[in-house]
Design a protein around this motif. Sequence first.
Motif, PDB file in Angstrom:
ATOM      1  N   THR A 190       0.485  -8.152  10.264  1.00 16.33           N
ATOM      2  CA  THR A 190       1.143  -7.222  11.163  1.00 16.33           C
ATOM      3  C   THR A 190       2.088  -7.986  12.075  1.00 16.33           C
ATOM      4  OG1 THR A 190      -0.546  -7.428  12.896  1.00 16.33           O
ATOM      5  CG2 THR A 190      -0.941  -5.782  11.159  1.00 16.33           C
ATOM      6  N   PRO A 191       3.072  -7.312  12.673  1.00 16.89           N
ATOM      7  CA  PRO A 191       3.976  -8.021  13.580  1.00 16.89           C
ATOM      8  C   PRO A 191       3.243  -8.777  14.682  1.00 16.89           C
ATOM      9  CG  PRO A 191       4.901  -5.880  13.049  1.00 16.89           C
ATOM     10  CD  PRO A 191       3.524  -5.916  12.431  1.00 16.89           C
ATOM     11  N   SER A 192       2.222  -8.169  15.267  1.00 17.73           N
ATOM     12  CA  SER A 192       1.502  -8.852  16.353  1.00 17.73           C
ATOM     13  C   SER A 192       0.748 -10.068  15.836  1.00 17.73           C
ATOM     14  CB  SER A 192       0.544  -7.890  17.061  1.00 17.73           C
ATOM     15  OG  SER A 192      -0.438  -7.402  16.171  1.00 17.73           O
ATOM     16  N   GLU A 193       0.175  -9.979  14.620  1.00 19.16           N
ATOM     17  CA  GLU A 193      -0.528 -11.138  14.054  1.00 19.16           C
ATOM     18  C   GLU A 193       0.424 -12.305  13.848  1.00 19.16           C
ATOM     19  OE1 GLU A 193      -4.019  -8.768  11.522  1.00 19.16           O
ATOM     20  OE2 GLU A 193      -2.156  -9.422  10.538  1.00 19.16           O
ATOM     21  N   LEU A 194       1.608 -12.030  13.313  1.00 20.78           N
ATOM     22  CA  LEU A 194       2.550 -13.109  13.051  1.00 20.78           C
ATOM     23  C   LEU A 194       3.053 -13.736  14.345  1.00 20.78           C
ATOM     24  CD1 LEU A 194       4.672 -11.625  10.130  1.00 20.78           C
ATOM     25  CD2 LEU A 194       2.835 -13.293   9.992  1.00 20.78           C
ATOM     26  N   HIS A 235       0.822  -1.201   0.000  1.00 14.09           N
ATOM     27  CA  HIS A 235       0.000   0.000   0.000  1.00 14.09           C
ATOM     28  C   HIS A 235       0.864   1.263   0.000  1.00 14.09           C
ATOM     29  CE1 HIS A 235      -2.755  -3.116   0.979  1.00 14.09           C
ATOM     30  NE2 HIS A 235      -2.484  -3.156   2.267  1.00 14.09           N
ATOM     31  N   PRO A 236       0.361   2.368  -0.540  1.00 18.75           N
ATOM     32  CA  PRO A 236       1.114   3.628  -0.495  1.00 18.75           C
ATOM     33  C   PRO A 236       1.427   4.031   0.941  1.00 18.75           C
ATOM     34  CG  PRO A 236      -0.737   3.805  -2.021  1.00 18.75           C
ATOM     35  CD  PRO A 236      -0.912   2.503  -1.291  1.00 18.75           C
ATOM     36  N   GLY A 237       2.682   4.376   1.190  1.00 19.86           N
ATOM     37  CA  GLY A 237       3.093   4.792   2.522  1.00 19.86           C
ATOM     38  C   GLY A 237       3.324   3.666   3.501  1.00 19.86           C
ATOM     39  N   GLU A 238       3.255   2.427   3.043  1.00 25.38           N
ATOM     40  CA  GLU A 238       3.410   1.273   3.929  1.00 25.38           C
ATOM     41  C   GLU A 238       4.880   0.920   4.112  1.00 25.38           C
ATOM     42  OE1 GLU A 238       1.438  -3.131   4.552  1.00 25.38           O
ATOM     43  OE2 GLU A 238       1.670  -2.410   2.500  1.00 25.38           O
ATOM     44  N   PHE A 239       5.199   0.399   5.285  1.00 26.66           N
ATOM     45  CA  PHE A 239       6.519  -0.175   5.563  1.00 26.66           C
ATOM     46  C   PHE A 239       6.339  -1.685   5.610  1.00 26.66           C
ATOM     47  CE2 PHE A 239      10.762   0.944   7.578  1.00 26.66           C
ATOM     48  CZ  PHE A 239      11.271  -0.325   7.487  1.00 26.66           C
ATOM     49  N   LEU A 240       6.756  -2.363   4.540  1.00 27.27           N
ATOM     50  CA  LEU A 240       6.628  -3.814   4.446  1.00 27.27           C
ATOM     51  C   LEU A 240       8.005  -4.435   4.534  1.00 27.27           C
ATOM     52  CD1 LEU A 240       4.739  -6.327   3.709  1.00 27.27           C
ATOM     53  CD2 LEU A 240       5.743  -6.084   1.432  1.00 27.27           C
ATOM     54  N   THR A 241       8.158  -5.398   5.413  1.00 27.67           N
ATOM     55  CA  THR A 241       9.429  -6.113   5.535  1.00 27.67           C
ATOM     56  C   THR A 241       9.301  -7.513   4.955  1.00 27.67           C
ATOM     57  OG1 THR A 241      10.166  -4.878   7.478  1.00 27.67           O
ATOM     58  CG2 THR A 241      11.122  -7.048   7.158  1.00 27.67           C
ATOM     59  N   ILE A 242      10.285  -7.883   4.131  1.00 27.72           N
ATOM     60  CA  ILE A 242      10.413  -9.248   3.626  1.00 27.72           C
ATOM     61  C   ILE A 242      11.384  -9.969   4.550  1.00 27.72           C
ATOM     62  CG2 ILE A 242      11.000 -10.689   1.657  1.00 27.72           C
ATOM     63  CD1 ILE A 242       8.667  -8.812   1.111  1.00 27.72           C
ATOM     64  N   LEU A 243      10.885 -10.948   5.286  1.00 24.11           N
ATOM     65  CA  LEU A 243      11.664 -11.647   6.300  1.00 24.11           C
ATOM     66  C   LEU A 243      11.773 -13.118   5.939  1.00 24.11           C
ATOM     67  CD1 LEU A 243      12.929 -11.700   9.228  1.00 24.11           C
ATOM     68  CD2 LEU A 243      10.626 -12.228  10.038  1.00 24.11           C
ATOM     69  N   GLY A 244      12.979 -13.656   6.040  1.00 26.37           N
ATOM     70  CA  GLY A 244      13.131 -15.076   5.766  1.00 26.37           C
ATOM     71  C   GLY A 244      14.564 -15.521   5.949  1.00 26.37           C
ATOM     72  N   TYR A 266      11.576  -3.547   2.846  1.00 26.52           N
ATOM     73  CA  TYR A 266      12.780  -3.739   3.648  1.00 26.52           C
ATOM     74  C   TYR A 266      13.069  -5.232   3.718  1.00 26.52           C
ATOM     75  CZ  TYR A 266      15.747  -2.789   7.831  1.00 26.52           C
ATOM     76  OH  TYR A 266      16.782  -2.657   8.740  1.00 26.52           O
ATOM     77  N   VAL A 267      14.281  -5.641   3.401  1.00 27.06           N
ATOM     78  CA  VAL A 267      14.649  -7.060   3.413  1.00 27.06           C
ATOM     79  C   VAL A 267      15.592  -7.328   4.585  1.00 27.06           C
ATOM     80  CG1 VAL A 267      15.954  -8.847   2.210  1.00 27.06           C
ATOM     81  CG2 VAL A 267      14.312  -7.455   0.964  1.00 27.06           C
ATOM     82  N   THR A 268      15.281  -8.351   5.380  1.00 25.35           N
ATOM     83  CA  THR A 268      16.140  -8.713   6.501  1.00 25.35           C
ATOM     84  C   THR A 268      15.905 -10.180   6.881  1.00 25.35           C
ATOM     85  OG1 THR A 268      16.804  -8.113   8.764  1.00 25.35           O
ATOM     86  CG2 THR A 268      14.468  -8.010   8.250  1.00 25.35           C
ATOM     87  N   HIS A 269      16.859 -10.739   7.609  1.00 22.30           N
ATOM     88  CA  HIS A 269      16.661 -12.061   8.215  1.00 22.30           C
ATOM     89  C   HIS A 269      16.507 -11.920   9.728  1.00 22.30           C
ATOM     90  CE1 HIS A 269      20.991 -11.341   8.662  1.00 22.30           C
ATOM     91  NE2 HIS A 269      20.879 -12.057   9.770  1.00 22.30           N
ATOM     92  N   ASP A 270      16.542 -10.675  10.224  1.00 20.94           N
ATOM     93  CA  ASP A 270      16.493 -10.395  11.660  1.00 20.94           C
ATOM     94  C   ASP A 270      15.037 -10.231  12.104  1.00 20.94           C
ATOM     95  OD1 ASP A 270      16.451  -8.832  14.163  1.00 20.94           O
ATOM     96  OD2 ASP A 270      18.615  -8.655  13.882  1.00 20.94           O
ATOM     97  N   GLN A 271      14.557 -11.172  12.910  1.00 14.73           N
ATOM     98  CA  GLN A 271      13.155 -11.169  13.321  1.00 14.73           C
ATOM     99  C   GLN A 271      12.791  -9.936  14.145  1.00 14.73           C
ATOM    100  OE1 GLN A 271      12.874 -14.801  15.567  1.00 14.73           O
ATOM    101  NE2 GLN A 271      14.214 -15.817  14.110  1.00 14.73           N
ATOM    102  N   SER A 272      13.626  -9.601  15.137  1.00 14.79           N
ATOM    103  CA  SER A 272      13.309  -8.471  16.002  1.00 14.79           C
ATOM    104  C   SER A 272      13.280  -7.172  15.213  1.00 14.79           C
ATOM    105  CB  SER A 272      14.315  -8.379  17.156  1.00 14.79           C
ATOM    106  OG  SER A 272      15.630  -8.158  16.663  1.00 14.79           O
ATOM    107  N   GLU A 273      14.169  -7.045  14.233  1.00 11.60           N
ATOM    108  CA  GLU A 273      14.195  -5.865  13.373  1.00 11.60           C
ATOM    109  C   GLU A 273      12.889  -5.767  12.594  1.00 11.60           C
ATOM    110  OE1 GLU A 273      18.156  -4.769  11.743  1.00 11.60           O
ATOM    111  OE2 GLU A 273      17.166  -5.165   9.832  1.00 11.60           O
ATOM    112  N   ALA A 274      12.457  -6.867  12.024  1.00 11.52           N
ATOM    113  CA  ALA A 274      11.214  -6.868  11.251  1.00 11.52           C
ATOM    114  C   ALA A 274      10.012  -6.503  12.125  1.00 11.52           C
ATOM    115  CB  ALA A 274      11.000  -8.245  10.618  1.00 11.52           C
ATOM    116  N   LEU A 275       9.951  -7.055  13.328  1.00 12.23           N
ATOM    117  CA  LEU A 275       8.809  -6.799  14.203  1.00 12.23           C
ATOM    118  C   LEU A 275       8.772  -5.356  14.688  1.00 12.23           C
ATOM    119  CD1 LEU A 275       8.782 -10.079  16.360  1.00 12.23           C
ATOM    120  CD2 LEU A 275       7.404  -9.548  14.349  1.00 12.23           C
TER     121      LEU A 275
END
Length: 373
Positions: free
Chosen positions: A235-239, A45-54, A207-216
């Motif tokens: 969302t971080p809380s949902e995951l 979405h416009p203005g969204e901060f989405l992290t790709i975590l894996g 944003y791409v990372t493998h760091d879980q705490s960073e993504a949350l």
Amino acid sequence: MLMKVTSALAPSGNGIQAEALVLRGVDKTYDGVSKVVDALDLDVHPGEFLTILGPSGSGKTSLLMMLAGFEAPSAGTIEIGGRDVSRLPPYKRNIGMVFQHYALFPHLTVGENLAYPLQARGWRKSDIAERVAWALQLIRLDGMRDRRPTQLSGGQQQRIAVARALIYKPQLVLMDEPLGALDKQLREQMQDEIVRIHRELRPTIVYVTHDQSEALSLSDRVAVFDAGRIAQIGTPSELYEQPGTAFVAGFIGENNRITGSVIAATTEFCHVRCADGAVVEARNIADARIGDRVNLAVRPERLRPAQAGEGSSVEVEVADITYLGEVSRVRCRMRDGTEIIWKLPNCGQSARPDRGATIALGFSREDARAFAA
């Protein structure tokens, strides 16, 4: 003047906006057989901060390279701001990039580094000077304009890199493990800075990372990658609170896994007989039936000393205790050898057990999730 420049990065409130980024059926294969990205659909979405975590090898970096234009998708389409960019080179995509190792020009000053992308786009000198001053104010490095990157700390260099990616008002900002080269304290400071900048400007960030705490801590939403596909997005809380698969439950935060067989089940909850004979209750995420084998996932901080007659509890022997400041990490073993981690708050309300002690740990059925074994 500052408000005018700032609002240029924020989504417009007039009319219905196209999604900032849309992927449909995107594949990536390097050998024509195995897919590192597999039939990927994604809307940002416009203005969204989405992290790709894996984890490594999950396909997140290949996805980022396709978004940036450094790699072409083997199939499918990529749209940025409603425009198909699947075959466009990077310089025609109007995106900003932040890399792990800053990628600043060492022979240029801070001001010249910030001005470079504006000069490349043909901005007027007066507008460049105004925009560079705005960027330095944004990242709180007003007095650093004439310094060279080698005279700055790692955190300051990364702030310059972030500002340079935002300075020409891109439609999309891509960040590839941007904090990976920083130590823990600097990394946490930069996380706060990135959150503040995103809150002020509302650019669309992937944003791409493998760091879980960073993504949350950073994200509006997180897409968890597994074998080239999105295992779950939310969302971080949902995951964290509602992992939809055993992979997500194991990758986001820490989870205990207890194996057992279902002895009673409804669509919402199931009763499970564990390998050591204990019977516990859990959410029936696997839609399991009587006789099915399941793995229970229970977070270490959701365990507690069991009360007499408590429905879900397991008997364990305390193997080791590690003091971690706000909590103690208690490593235990069930009778069948299954390891259980219990995070005990060091708040003075609960006595720490002795090593070798046998105790019963209980948990709520809402805090346990049963996945297919």
